[in-house]
Design an enzyme around this catalytic site. Structure first.
Site, PDB file in Angstrom:
ATOM      1  N   LYS A 107    -110.078 126.598  19.541  1.00 23.39           N
ATOM      2  CA  LYS A 107    -110.378 126.408  20.970  1.00 23.39           C
ATOM      3  C   LYS A 107    -109.359 125.474  21.600  1.00 23.39           C
ATOM      4  O   LYS A 107    -108.999 124.448  21.005  1.00 23.39           O
ATOM      5  CB  LYS A 107    -111.786 125.813  21.100  1.00 23.39           C
ATOM      6  CG  LYS A 107    -112.281 125.647  22.535  1.00 23.39           C
ATOM      7  CD  LYS A 107    -113.711 125.078  22.531  1.00 23.39           C
ATOM      8  CE  LYS A 107    -114.271 125.002  23.938  1.00 23.39           C
ATOM      9  NZ  LYS A 107    -115.675 124.499  23.935  1.00 23.39           N
ATOM     10  N   SER A 151    -118.714 127.401  26.498  1.00 26.26           N
ATOM     11  CA  SER A 151    -117.325 127.233  26.875  1.00 26.26           C
ATOM     12  C   SER A 151    -116.347 127.719  25.813  1.00 26.26           C
ATOM     13  O   SER A 151    -115.174 127.896  26.118  1.00 26.26           O
ATOM     14  CB  SER A 151    -117.073 125.749  27.148  1.00 26.26           C
ATOM     15  OG  SER A 151    -117.241 124.984  25.964  1.00 26.26           O
ATOM     16  N   SER A 209    -122.269 125.297  24.030  1.00 26.77           N
ATOM     17  CA  SER A 209    -120.983 126.009  24.060  1.00 26.77           C
ATOM     18  C   SER A 209    -120.561 126.674  22.762  1.00 26.77           C
ATOM     19  O   SER A 209    -119.535 127.339  22.719  1.00 26.77           O
ATOM     20  CB  SER A 209    -119.879 125.042  24.496  1.00 26.77           C
ATOM     21  OG  SER A 209    -119.971 124.765  25.869  1.00 26.77           O
TER      22      SER A 209
END
Lengths: 417, 417
Positions: A62, A131, A155
């Site tokens: 990420k 996210s 997330s």
């Protein structure tokens, strides 16, 4: 999807070279990512490490997690082209275990709620959630066998549910957040996405060097408490169906299952979580908010605008509520080994206007307890829905083993003696 | 030394402009720092902010704390010329309170134990202590009224004691560590150095926006428990004298004082602290240790070499010990408001070969409790020695108020009714 466990077995058996395993992921990204948009940037050529349990395993990271070999842009133009000096602790843990970092996956700006241009691999008219959008989508689309995300509200577990992949948000600080862009230091937790529960367990065990996190050869039948989190409102039909189906499957597989009401303190902690999150975000993102207000993503900026006046008194109260809730939750686990609950209200929302709702996740992040998403059903329009298995703080091995039980029960692979 | 409180009063009264206050610090650095070596880099021109409680206050920032306007070199050639994208949370808190960042202060490499070329302003044949060497020396030499440091073992309280300045290591996470180079996420704590206790309280209150941290108009007489930390070994004569003198002063000032034996759990936690610190350092500094081994500072590298084999089992045990000790310590504070103990074994060691010993600090960092250094005496060869006032977790205001009581008692300004 690519099973990490299967790759490991093929590599160990000499059926697949570690380099070829990486090359397959590179090719899959080339073939698929133009229609999914899971990666911000990727390696063009990449070799496998020569040893380590994760050799030959390509991992997506990420893009709020520092990497020395790739830019780290935090999903925000404020960090365009930003190149950290070193790797985050979790990236080094992957490398030391022999994994190869294949690229950076899309993230909402600073891991908040402004959607990325990433599509749900199961139905491109829908969000993959966020996210950790790119990490969930990259695993779901079969581009990589493992990806890292982070969770402050929901997330990791929410996008895993929307994308039909297994994921763990481990106990708070089992994985260090050193080199991960901070949103809330009390909440931020690094998590893993993979095809199934065994794959997630192998990834986490190799990263941490903790053999006790591997699944045991025989999974014992857990005592399960089913919780509906009424304080968070009612789920949609698909979320409710997922929980009902999972409950029925584990009962059929012989587990002791009972409905549990959570202590009042936990409901209070659910209300306290946004106070903690936003008070800390104002401090963690103070430089961005003050110096780059105009470049802030609009939904995040509006959230920060709306929480400017949160007092330190309200924050201290919220932290005290969380402490009491953690103590109350410990007692709940004296009666059951794990909780089974919703991972998300239902299927992934339509369009890319929202990454979905974290309301069934946020209190567990504040509690710091390990949460595992297990895909439970595929609902209308080809969209998956998961359920969440939760164990007491520090009992990550138990959470994984019970999640494996749920996964196998759902696959009809266990039946009561 | 420059008193922050006095500067504030003069600026408020219009006797000194905020810009002139900053200019005085710039001149003091120019005049003094070539013989002290407290700064790594400094502003050449600097204006005061137009408002905020800290307008006109020049602050030195330890060079492991990110600043967008200055390089942040971590005391290591590995980070030579490194320029972070943004400011650390604590730097933004200072700026939002109106302070001006005047420069970066020397730090041992990654806030470990390899000495910096910084001299103790009281006696240049001695170390100022570490790891926040430059921040303690800059305040002691009267270059700045306020400086930030960090403590993982004893890196705030020890140099404050050696340099004869007041300092606070606040409760864990009262100040965020976002943007501070991590050594150990369980331990790292940002702290403040200033001339006296009132100055420290004003700085901390302004940064956090917490008026309750300001000293009350009338300081109540605290109940004090004196602890000698026998588990850490005996102090030197000067350390013992400092504690004896402080004890006698507070008794004379009317405080209820009694010797306290700490619970066995706390002694165990003292032994557990290095396990936590070094296990986490291996993860926090993994990139530096693996990719820049040859450029690592030698004492830190040797420490990491020696702790490579610490198991996750030993770490988990150490964390469990710490949790039990925190609970046991809470009960100690049911009987007394604060503890009074040694800040350091004695005066600053001779030469620049060592930054001194953190053995009287490290358990308190692990406990997460607020600790305040109060200068207690000036021993042989012009070197100061402090004592440490410690309150329960979260009771930073109480720690500061009691430290003020100790400070005034030592100055002979309180006598029992």
């Amino acid at each position: 999807m690519i099973s990490l466990a299967k790759l490991q077995r093929r590599i160990d058996a000499g059926d697949l070279s570690a380099d070829d395993s990486i090359a397959q992921s590179l090719e899959a990204i080339t073939a698929q990512d133009k229609t999914i948009g899971a990666f911000v940037c990727r390696a063009e050529n990449l070799r496998a490490a020569s040893d380590g349990p994760l050799r030959g395993i390509a991992v997506g990271i990420k893009d709020i997690i520092d990497t020395a070999d790739f830019p780290t842009e935090m999903g925000s133009p404020i960090y365009r082209g930003y190149r950290p000096r070193g790797d985050a602790a979790v990236v080094m843990m992957l490398k030391q275990a022999g994994a190869s970092i294949i690229g950076k996956t899309t993230t909402t700006a600073f891991a908040s709620v402004d959607p990325t241009p990433t599509f749900n691999p199961h139905n491109k008219g829908h969000t993959p959630g966020g996210s950790s959008s790119g990490s969930a989508a990259a695993v779901a689309a079969g581009m990589v066998p493992l990806a890292l995300g982070t969770q402050t509200g929901g997330s990791v577990i929410r996008p895993a549910s929307f994308c039909g992949v297994a994921a763990i948000k481990p106990s708070y600080h089992l994985l260090p957040t050193v080199g991960v862009k901070c949103f809330s230091w009390t909440l931020d937790t690094v998590g893993l996405f993979a095809a199934g529960v065994d794959d997630v367990a192998r990834g986490l065990s190799a990263m941490t060097g903790r053999p006790e996190l591997l699944l045991p050869p025989t999974i014992s039948t857990p005592r399960i408490g089913v919780v509906t989190q009424d304080f968070a409102g009612a789920p949609e039909a698909s979320g409710e169906a997922a929980l009902r189906i999972a409950r029925r499957a584990v009962e059929k597989a012989g587990a002791t299952v009972r409905a549990l009401a959570l202590p009042k303190n936990v409901a209070e902690a659910w209300r306290a979580q946004p106070v903690v999150q936003e008070f800390e975000a104002h401090r963690a993102l103070a430089w961005e908010y003050r110096e780059h207000y105009d470049a802030m993503a609009p939904l995040l900026r509006a959230k920060l605008d709306g929480s400017r006046d949160t007092t330190s008194f309200a924050y201290d109260e919220a932290i005290a509520v969380a402490t009491r809730a953690r103590q109350a939750l410990e007692k709940v686990f004296d009666g059951v080994e794990v909780l089974l609950t919703l991972s998300a209200p239902g299927v992934a929302p339509k369009g890319l206007g929202s990454t979905g709702d974290a309301r069934y996740n946020r209190v567990w992040t504040l509690m710091g307890v390990p949460c595992v998403n297990v895909p439970a059903l595929v609902a209308e329009i080809n969209l998956p829905v998961g359920v969440q298995v939760i164990a007491r703080y520090g009992a990550d091995a138990q959470a994984l083993a019970a999640a494996r039980f749920v996964e196998q029960a759902l696959a009809g692979r266990i039946s009561a003696a």
